[in-house]
Write an enzyme that holds these catalytic residues in place. Structure first.
Site, mmCIF file in Angstrom:
data_model
loop_
_atom_site.group_PDB
_atom_site.id
_atom_site.type_symbol
_atom_site.label_atom_id
_atom_site.label_comp_id
_atom_site.label_asym_id
_atom_site.label_seq_id
_atom_site.Cartn_x
_atom_site.Cartn_y
_atom_site.Cartn_z
ATOM 1 N N THR A 1 0.854 -1.342 -0.089
ATOM 2 C CA THR A 1 0.015 -0.059 -0.021
ATOM 3 C C THR A 1 1.017 1.148 -0.064
ATOM 4 O OG1 THR A 1 -0.022 0.071 2.311
ATOM 5 C CG2 THR A 1 -1.458 -1.133 1.236
ATOM 6 N N GLU B 1 -5.512 -3.575 -1.729
ATOM 7 C CA GLU B 1 -6.073 -4.700 -1.111
ATOM 8 C C GLU B 1 -7.023 -5.457 -1.740
ATOM 9 O OE1 GLU B 1 -5.360 -2.051 0.340
ATOM 10 O OE2 GLU B 1 -4.668 -2.195 2.406
ATOM 11 N N LYS C 1 -14.488 16.278 11.667
ATOM 12 C CA LYS C 1 -15.557 16.281 12.404
ATOM 13 C C LYS C 1 -15.869 17.673 13.043
ATOM 14 C CE LYS C 1 -17.094 13.356 15.865
ATOM 15 N NZ LYS C 1 -17.063 12.447 17.006
ATOM 16 N N TRP D 1 -20.203 15.259 10.857
ATOM 17 C CA TRP D 1 -19.384 15.039 9.722
ATOM 18 C C TRP D 1 -19.345 15.838 8.748
ATOM 19 C CZ3 TRP D 1 -15.048 12.258 11.337
ATOM 20 C CH2 TRP D 1 -15.319 11.318 12.550
HETATM 21 P P1 ADP Z 1 -3.187 4.073 -0.719
HETATM 22 O O1 ADP Z 1 -3.616 5.615 -1.250
HETATM 23 O O2 ADP Z 1 -3.538 4.119 0.748
HETATM 24 O O3 ADP Z 1 -1.995 3.545 -1.029
HETATM 25 P P2 ADP Z 1 -4.507 2.661 -2.542
HETATM 26 O O4 ADP Z 1 -3.626 3.156 -3.601
HETATM 27 O O5 ADP Z 1 -4.555 1.063 -2.737
HETATM 28 O O6 ADP Z 1 -4.161 3.237 -0.930
HETATM 29 O O7 ADP Z 1 -5.967 3.450 -2.837
HETATM 30 C C1 ADP Z 1 -6.862 2.998 -2.034
HETATM 31 C C2 ADP Z 1 -7.765 4.094 -1.807
HETATM 32 O O8 ADP Z 1 -8.091 5.148 -2.765
HETATM 33 C C3 ADP Z 1 -9.214 3.519 -1.384
HETATM 34 O O9 ADP Z 1 -9.203 3.101 -0.051
HETATM 35 C C4 ADP Z 1 -10.259 4.855 -1.525
HETATM 36 O O10 ADP Z 1 -10.007 5.818 -0.240
HETATM 37 C C5 ADP Z 1 -9.422 5.782 -2.659
HETATM 38 N N1 ADP Z 1 -10.254 5.335 -3.830
HETATM 39 C C6 ADP Z 1 -9.982 4.550 -4.505
HETATM 40 N N2 ADP Z 1 -10.706 4.518 -5.883
HETATM 41 C C7 ADP Z 1 -11.661 5.670 -5.550
HETATM 42 C C8 ADP Z 1 -12.676 6.285 -6.148
HETATM 43 N N3 ADP Z 1 -13.334 5.950 -7.110
HETATM 44 N N4 ADP Z 1 -13.437 7.326 -5.444
HETATM 45 C C9 ADP Z 1 -12.988 7.549 -4.230
HETATM 46 N N5 ADP Z 1 -11.868 7.164 -3.690
HETATM 47 C C10 ADP Z 1 -11.455 6.104 -4.263
#
Ligand code: ADP
Length: 544
Positions: A181, A327, A436, A441
């Protein structure tokens, strides 16, 4: 009674073999660091994958060994995506935009044994090489640079092995790919995909109501292949026979549009920030590019503003929205309109298209609150939980994160969402980005997307700043469009049409850019740090 069907293992060998046999003329087009394009056909690529797989075995690769890559998006990276798992190992793309210490931590934690690196990225490697131990390092030559000491040349490695090499048998549940991640929320965690999960995920991506990829398409991948499994495209395109266009280390919006036009791209995917730039370029030069037909633009990673969806529609680029994360391999939901919605008026259709869509086959979703499951009423938010055959069941060696899974085995995404009666998910916010204010929210995403609809606003990020009375209050960081200016009072008025007074940001600060994460999303943690004391500043310095 048991079913009487063959128990064929679902492995990546089947995908590569299909590309080779049925789509030998299918192409992978790569933009090289100097901007020129190189092309390879699936038949030739399959041969090189066999060579690389054998070379890895000859180098001593054992079952389950990790092969790290430090590479941009191009055909050799696709070769590694296949060859490492097909030789019995695991491909582990390293996110080259992270801090060197973080890359070293990730490579160490993953136990990477070998590295394949682009020559142009050697300087990145230099910054952490003394903190990692790779047994062998192979360099992919692009720039004609001399081989750095301690490295071997990728092409020499391939030349020494055979294109007829037979892959060893593997179990469909063997690890195939490892991705961390990106650490938008805390310490990076390793997710380990299996052959089976990748094959099933690719089939889901091919489906008409998800990516709908076929051998008639030309797909452009604009998300880096070192993040989130390259959105699955390096596997799905060969499976479907889709021509795959890779943009190397990325390029500006104009060059991207040139590439789309030249290569006849019909499907492109990337995060919203890329498309905000593309829309800007199209507006500046409306007649500048001539696409052969409508282009499907898949957006994920963050929510696109409605103004972006409407804006790109006017230029024949049709945004389709999907949601997922490392994930989830990543595809979990896709936002197609259902048949009965096609007759709706535009506003209603855009409202649906702004949502993240409903679950693709085999994926299940639920919304949870501490008191239990939340109804699918399109209004009550809860934490989105997900399960399915390509959803992580745990992280690699991270027992401290076991609480990301519920006691009954669902993955807790950390995203707050609503789901409507039709099953469409709307991501309200990441739990930690929500604001918040006095026990209520406020969604930062809603405010940002509304602000980006203002003609003078190019980008907007809304963050929580600590507040003595309300606990937190929203603050908007605005990047104006080139040459435009707009007063905070005007933005307040603009938001007033859609938001209650208490939801409107306390302040609007102007910036020349919004910091990005390593994969191009708004880096709100940095903004929160930067503006933590905003409420304590004297009034005169607050408004720019
Ligand atoms: P990180 O940014 O923590 O590395 P990822 O790259 O795996 O994690 O991105 C996943 C996150 O991106 C999701 O948990 C969500 O918050 C956000 N995300 C992914 N697709 C969308 C979408 N279409 N709209 C809004 N948020 C999104």
């Amino acid at each position: 009674m048991r079913g009487l069907m063959m128990d064929e293992p679902l492995t990546l060998a089947a995908i590569l073999e299909r590309a080779n046999r049925y789509f030998p003329r299918g192409e992978v087009v790569s933009r090289r660091p100097d901007g020129t394009l190189s092309r390879i056909k699936y038949a030739a690529l399959a041969k090189r994958v066999r060579r690389l797989a054998q070379a890895l075995q000859q180098a001593g690769l054992k079952r389950g060994d990790r092969v790290a890559t430090l590479m941009w998006n191009h055909a050799a990276h696709v070769e590694a995506y296949f060859a490492a798992p097909l030789s019995g190992g695991v491909v582990h793309p390293l996110n080259l935009r992270l801090h060197p210490d973080e890359i070293a931590y990730i490579a160490g934690h993953a136990g990477d044994r070998f590295l394949i690196v682009d020559d142009v990225l050697w300087p990145v490697f230099e910054r952490f090489r003394d903190k990692v131990r790779f047994e062998r390092v192979w360099v992919v030559p692009f720039g004609g640079m001399p081989t750095p000491p301690g490295a071997e040349i990728y092409e020499t490695l391939l030349a020494q092995s055979s294109e007829d090499y037979e892959f060893p048998e593997c179990d469909e549940n063997d690890a195939a790919g490892m991705f961390f991640t990106s650490g938008t929320t805390g310490q990076p965690k390793g997710v380990v995909y299996s052959h089976r999960s990748l094959v099933l995920h690719s089939m889901a991506e091919c489906m008409t109501d998800s990516f709908g990829l076929s051998q008639n398409d030309t797909a452009l991948l604009l998300a880096p292949m070192f993040h989130v499994n390259g959105w699955g495209l390096p596997y799905t395109c060969p499976m479907a026979g889709t021509k795959l266009v890779l943009s190397g280390g990325g390029c500006g919006p104009e060059e991207l549009l040139d590439l789309m036009e030249q290569e006849g791209v019909t499907f492109a995917c990337g995060v919203p920030t890329i498309w905000l730039g593309v829309l800007d370029a199209l507006r500046k030069n409306p007649g500048g590019w001539n696409f052969r037909g409508p282009v499907r633009v898949l957006i994920g990673g963050a929510a696109p503003p409605e103004s972006l969806i409407r804006g790109l529609d006017r230029f024949g680029l049709r945004i389709m929205h999907a949601w997922g994360m490392t994930e989830t391999s990543p595809l979990a939901t896709a936002g197609r309109l259902k048949a009965h919605m096609h007759d709706w008026n535009d506003d209603r259709k855009y409202e649906v298209r702004c949502k993240q869509g409903y679950a693709v086959p085999l994926i299940r979703l639920r919304l949870m609150r501490p008191e239990g499951e939340v109804p699918w009423d399109g209004a009550t938010p809860g934490e989105l939980e997900v399960r399915g055959p390509w959803i992580a069941a745990s992280y690699y060696n991270a027992p401290e994160a076991a609480n990301r899974w519920s006691p009954d085995g669902w993955f807790r995404t950390g995203d707050v969402a609503t789901i409507d009666a039709e099953g469409y998910v709307k991501i309200v916010d990441r739990a930690k980005d929500m604001i918040k204010s006095g026990g209520e929210w406020i969604s930062s995403v809603d405010l940002e997307n509304a602000l980006m609809a203002h003609p003078a606003v190019r980008e907007a990020a809304v963050i929580a700043v600590p507040d003595a009375k309300w606990q937190e209050r929203p603050l908007a960081v605005i990047v104006p469009r080139d040459g435009a200016s707009v007063a905070p009072a005007e933005l307040e008025k603009f938001l007033g049409a859609r938001f209650a007074k208490w939801q409107i940001p306390d302040g609007f600060v102007f910036a020349t850019e919004i910091p990005r994460t390593s994969v191009g999303k708004f880096l709100k943690s940095q903004l929160r740090e930067q503006y933590r004391d905003w409420h304590k500043q004297p009034e005169s310095t607050k408004k720019d």
